[in-house]
Design a protein around this motif. Sequence first.
Motif, short mmCIF file in Angstrom:
data_model
loop_
_atom_site.label_atom_id
_atom_site.label_comp_id
_atom_site.label_asym_id
_atom_site.label_seq_id
_atom_site.Cartn_x
_atom_site.Cartn_y
_atom_site.Cartn_z
N SER A 1 78.22 8.47 -17.17
CA SER A 1 77.96 9.80 -17.73
C SER A 1 76.81 10.53 -17.04
CB SER A 1 77.65 9.69 -19.22
OG SER A 1 76.51 8.85 -19.44
N ASP A 2 76.08 9.86 -16.14
CA ASP A 2 74.99 10.53 -15.43
C ASP A 2 75.55 11.69 -14.62
OD1 ASP A 2 73.32 10.79 -12.74
OD2 ASP A 2 71.97 10.04 -14.29
N GLY A 3 74.89 12.83 -14.73
CA GLY A 3 75.42 14.05 -14.13
C GLY A 3 75.76 13.93 -12.66
N TRP A 4 74.79 13.50 -11.83
CA TRP A 4 75.02 13.45 -10.40
C TRP A 4 76.00 12.35 -10.03
CZ3 TRP A 4 74.44 10.57 -5.92
CH2 TRP A 4 74.46 11.30 -4.72
N LEU A 5 75.86 11.16 -10.65
CA LEU A 5 76.79 10.07 -10.38
C LEU A 5 78.18 10.39 -10.89
CD1 LEU A 5 74.57 6.96 -11.24
CD2 LEU A 5 75.20 7.80 -8.96
N GLY B 1 76.92 7.66 0.49
CA GLY B 1 76.97 6.36 -0.16
C GLY B 1 75.57 5.80 -0.40
N ASP B 2 74.69 5.97 0.58
CA ASP B 2 73.31 5.53 0.42
C ASP B 2 72.63 6.29 -0.72
OD1 ASP B 2 73.64 3.77 2.48
OD2 ASP B 2 72.57 4.98 3.97
N ASP B 3 72.87 7.60 -0.78
CA ASP B 3 72.29 8.42 -1.85
C ASP B 3 72.76 7.94 -3.22
OD1 ASP B 3 70.95 9.96 -0.01
OD2 ASP B 3 72.45 11.56 0.02
N ILE B 4 74.03 7.55 -3.29
CA ILE B 4 74.57 7.06 -4.57
C ILE B 4 73.93 5.75 -4.97
CG2 ILE B 4 76.68 6.08 -5.62
CD1 ILE B 4 78.24 8.30 -4.18
N LEU B 5 73.72 4.85 -4.01
CA LEU B 5 73.06 3.58 -4.31
C LEU B 5 71.64 3.82 -4.82
CD1 LEU B 5 74.21 1.36 -1.31
CD2 LEU B 5 74.98 1.21 -3.68
N ILE B 6 70.93 4.75 -4.19
CA ILE B 6 69.57 5.06 -4.61
C ILE B 6 69.57 5.65 -6.01
CG2 ILE B 6 67.57 6.54 -4.15
CD1 ILE B 6 68.33 6.31 -1.14
N ALA B 7 70.51 6.58 -6.28
CA ALA B 7 70.61 7.20 -7.61
C ALA B 7 71.00 6.17 -8.66
CB ALA B 7 71.62 8.34 -7.58
N PHE B 8 71.87 5.23 -8.29
CA PHE B 8 72.28 4.18 -9.22
C PHE B 8 71.09 3.33 -9.64
CE2 PHE B 8 73.29 -0.36 -9.49
CZ PHE B 8 74.06 -0.37 -10.64
N VAL B 9 70.28 2.88 -8.66
CA VAL B 9 69.11 2.07 -8.97
C VAL B 9 68.14 2.84 -9.84
CG1 VAL B 9 67.06 1.00 -7.95
CG2 VAL B 9 69.31 0.58 -6.96
N ASP B 10 67.95 4.13 -9.53
CA ASP B 10 67.05 4.96 -10.34
C ASP B 10 67.55 5.07 -11.77
OD1 ASP B 10 64.74 6.84 -10.48
OD2 ASP B 10 66.32 8.28 -10.96
N THR B 11 68.86 5.23 -11.93
CA THR B 11 69.45 5.33 -13.27
C THR B 11 69.25 4.04 -14.06
OG1 THR B 11 71.13 6.91 -12.53
CG2 THR B 11 71.63 5.67 -14.53
N ILE B 12 69.45 2.90 -13.41
CA ILE B 12 69.31 1.61 -14.09
C ILE B 12 67.85 1.35 -14.46
CG2 ILE B 12 69.58 -0.89 -13.88
CD1 ILE B 12 72.22 0.66 -14.14
N GLU B 13 66.94 1.56 -13.51
CA GLU B 13 65.54 1.21 -13.75
C GLU B 13 64.89 2.08 -14.81
OE1 GLU B 13 63.68 1.15 -9.88
OE2 GLU B 13 64.13 -1.01 -9.68
N LYS B 14 65.44 3.26 -15.05
CA LYS B 14 64.92 4.12 -16.12
C LYS B 14 65.29 3.60 -17.51
CE LYS B 14 64.76 8.55 -13.66
NZ LYS B 14 65.39 9.91 -13.54
#
Length: 327
Positions: free
Chosen positions: A278-282, A224-237
């Motif tokens: 649509s992000d691959g990992w998410l 869950g923590d990894d998903i939150l980090i990936a989510f923020v990275d996806t948004i900030e890009k």
Amino acid sequence: MINHTSKPKRCAEEYIIMTLSGVSSLGILPFAILRLIQQDWAVALLDIFAVIAIGSLFGYVYITHNTKVPARLLAFLAMLIVFISVTLKGSGQLMWIYPALTAIFFLLPVNVAALLSGLVLVGLGLVLYDELTLFLTLEFYVSAIATLLFSYAFSDRMRKQQDQLAELATKDPLTGAGNRRAMEQKLLDTIAFQRREQGYPASLILMDLDNFKKVNDNFGHAKGDDILIAFVDTIEKRIRSTDKLYRFGGEEFVLIAENTPINEAIKLAESLRHAVESDGWLAEHEVTISVGTAKYNPHESAFEWLGRADRAMYQAKEQGRNNCCVA
């Protein structure tokens, strides 16, 4: 809870400038009076000028809270007054270079302070070339350079620690997004600007990860923590450098988009929703978000603005999640 009526708190830079200017002004005042009594007019006028100029900087910072220009002026005045004093009265005034050297490292960027210090020390050496013996010159420069190096090291370390503390105070430690405290301050700052400059619209986008509890239950809190980090990275890009993302709490995030009308905010919200879906990992973990968007309405509070976006976000959830709604 957002405090709508709190006065702006004084920052460390304000206290530094006010302390240095206040102490310096009061410290020089007795010398100005003594010089007047002794009829040492040139130095008396210099001291009076120093008291008035430095005291004015204290008052300016106290009233306006502005620090950038006063800090530079105070550093310049400190070195100028010492230089002129030594020029007028000779090597007996050299003692004042040491507090001046220390002070400017708290007022200027360390590299600028070091450069200014070096120039002033060279200038003092030229002014006193005929007065100082070789031994006294060596003694002066060794002690002055030691003071300069100590001040440089101490100030550089202090500023780095301040930056680290500021980051800890304003950033979410897990995701790197702004934390709730930073978000509340940004909302207040944005609203204050909107009330001054109503021609620049602002919009707020509230995002909540759908069924995030199930993600934690199925994959564990570490995932869950990894998903939150990936989510923020996806948004900030996918947002502008002027757009600011904050973790509101848990799996809720707020994006404050300044100078953004509601139609552009709607497009941005939908593009972010699609990117997460649509992000691959998410996408592998079936992560989706529900989004509520609200423009700022004149005269409403931060709480009211955020509340409208929150209601729109819950409307998106009620409509089946993975959806965007507008307040």
